[in-house]
Design a protein around this motif. Structure first.
Motif, PDB file in Angstrom:
ATOM      1  N   SER A 110       0.856  -1.190   0.000  1.00 20.21           N
ATOM      2  CA  SER A 110       0.000   0.000   0.000  1.00 20.21           C
ATOM      3  C   SER A 110       0.888   1.235   0.000  1.00 20.21           C
ATOM      4  N   LYS A 111       0.466   2.245  -0.760  1.00 17.76           N
ATOM      5  CA  LYS A 111       1.258   3.475  -0.874  1.00 17.76           C
ATOM      6  C   LYS A 111       0.536   4.612  -0.157  1.00 17.76           C
ATOM      7  N   TYR A 112       1.297   5.341   0.647  1.00 25.23           N
ATOM      8  CA  TYR A 112       0.739   6.453   1.413  1.00 25.23           C
ATOM      9  C   TYR A 112       1.678   7.651   1.324  1.00 25.23           C
ATOM     10  N   GLY A 113       1.613   8.400   0.248  1.00 34.29           N
ATOM     11  CA  GLY A 113       2.393   9.640   0.133  1.00 34.29           C
ATOM     12  C   GLY A 113       3.879   9.419   0.248  1.00 34.29           C
ATOM     13  N   THR A 114       4.446   9.748   1.401  1.00 32.04           N
ATOM     14  CA  THR A 114       5.896   9.648   1.594  1.00 32.04           C
ATOM     15  C   THR A 114       6.313   8.309   2.183  1.00 32.04           C
ATOM     16  N   SER A 115       5.432   7.320   2.172  1.00 32.73           N
ATOM     17  CA  SER A 115       5.785   6.001   2.685  1.00 32.73           C
ATOM     18  C   SER A 115       5.100   4.917   1.859  1.00 32.73           C
ATOM     19  N   ILE A 116       5.702   3.736   1.883  1.00 29.99           N
ATOM     20  CA  ILE A 116       5.136   2.548   1.247  1.00 29.99           C
ATOM     21  C   ILE A 116       5.082   1.454   2.301  1.00 29.99           C
ATOM     22  N   ARG A 117       3.934   0.777   2.408  1.00 28.48           N
ATOM     23  CA  ARG A 117       3.733  -0.248   3.442  1.00 28.48           C
ATOM     24  C   ARG A 117       3.688  -1.636   2.808  1.00 28.48           C
ATOM     25  N   LEU A 118       4.502  -2.536   3.352  1.00 28.32           N
ATOM     26  CA  LEU A 118       4.439  -3.943   2.994  1.00 28.32           C
ATOM     27  C   LEU A 118       3.687  -4.664   4.106  1.00 28.32           C
ATOM     28  N   ARG A 119       2.481  -5.136   3.797  1.00 24.55           N
ATOM     29  CA  ARG A 119       1.636  -5.820   4.780  1.00 24.55           C
ATOM     30  C   ARG A 119       1.812  -7.324   4.631  1.00 24.55           C
ATOM     31  N   VAL A 120       2.205  -7.977   5.722  1.00 27.89           N
ATOM     32  CA  VAL A 120       2.487  -9.414   5.700  1.00 27.89           C
ATOM     33  C   VAL A 120       1.607 -10.097   6.744  1.00 27.89           C
ATOM     34  N   ASN A 121       0.837 -11.095   6.319  1.00 35.56           N
ATOM     35  CA  ASN A 121      -0.005 -11.847   7.238  1.00 35.56           C
ATOM     36  C   ASN A 121       0.880 -12.649   8.193  1.00 35.56           C
ATOM     37  N   THR A 122       0.490 -12.714   9.472  1.00 34.49           N
ATOM     38  CA  THR A 122       1.350 -13.333  10.485  1.00 34.49           C
ATOM     39  C   THR A 122       0.948 -14.753  10.854  1.00 34.49           C
TER      40      THR A 122
END
Length: 233
Positions: A110-122
């Protein structure tokens, strides 16, 4: 009738007063320049050292050559960090997602302006209610670190859970569990060689869901770790 006294000398012209003030200011200015031209080597070195450290340098070799105007070897390893393009970052994240997919681990970007998030299921990284990863998951986490380390960007590791309450001796709530999982991954990243100064961890518990918690699928999606990549401004 009294005779008017003759003036001994004529009054100076008006412009001469301004001219005298100008000469006084010029004299003061040149005296100031002369006083500044006398440089203390020790103070000069301290000033240069402070500027270098402010811009990411480490030290300067202090020699008499400084005053003579010759080159001084200076190290600036952190002054000009290599800029990473979004395309390069997204390509690296795509590699990580493909690697996780081979082991059946769901992830998304997911992209949020000045950051990019890598979401990993746990679900396949941690046993239920535990902060110690499965033994087979540790090499995956270390490989994620090796790939992200190539980007050399600041990261925040966030832990998230679903809304099913947990009460154990170690974890009074999901908040503590999410924080412990994020810290565990952070420690593995440090073992992998990631710069600790560029890492931080946060526990968000069940308070930032990305799916409704009223279905098993939604709760599974909320059980995740997010690696937030902070992009350079």
């Amino acid at each position: 009738m009294a005779r008017k006294k003759k003036e001994e000398c004529k009054a100076p012209p008006a412009w001469l007063t301004s001219f005298g003030d100008l000469m006084s200011l010029l004299l003061t200015f040149f005296i100031l320049l002369y006083s500044m031209s006398t440089i203390s080597l020790e103070k000069f070195y301290q000033a240069i050292k402070g500027i270098i450290e402010a811009f990411g340098g480490h030290y300067v070799i202090y020699e008499e050559r400084v005053i003579q105007g010759k080159r001084v070897p200076i190290q600036f390893p952190g002054m000009y960090p290599k800029m990473r393009s979004r395309k390069e970052i997204e390509s690296k994240l795509s590699e990580i997602r493909q690697m996780l997919q081979k082991f059946g681990i769901q992830s998304e970007v997911s992209k949020y302006g000045t950051s990019i998030r890598l979401r990993v299921n746990t679900d396949k990284l941690f046993p239920p209610g535990e902060d110690k990863p499965y033994p087979e998951a540790i090499p995956l986490i270390m490989e994620m670190c090796r790939k992200l380390k190539e980007l050399d960007l600041p990261l925040t590791i966030e832990g998230h859970t679903d809304n099913v309450p947990i009460r154990s001796k170690r974890f009074p709530s999901n908040w503590e569990l999410s924080a412990a999982r994020a810290t565990t991954i952070l420690r593995l990243f440090i073992q992998c060689g990631y710069d600790p100064k560029k890492l931080s961890a946060a526990g968000c518990g069940p308070y930032r869901p990305i799916a409704p918690n009223n279905t098993p699928e939604g709760r599974a999606k909320n059980r995740r770790v997010e690696i937030v990549i902070h992009l350079p401004m």
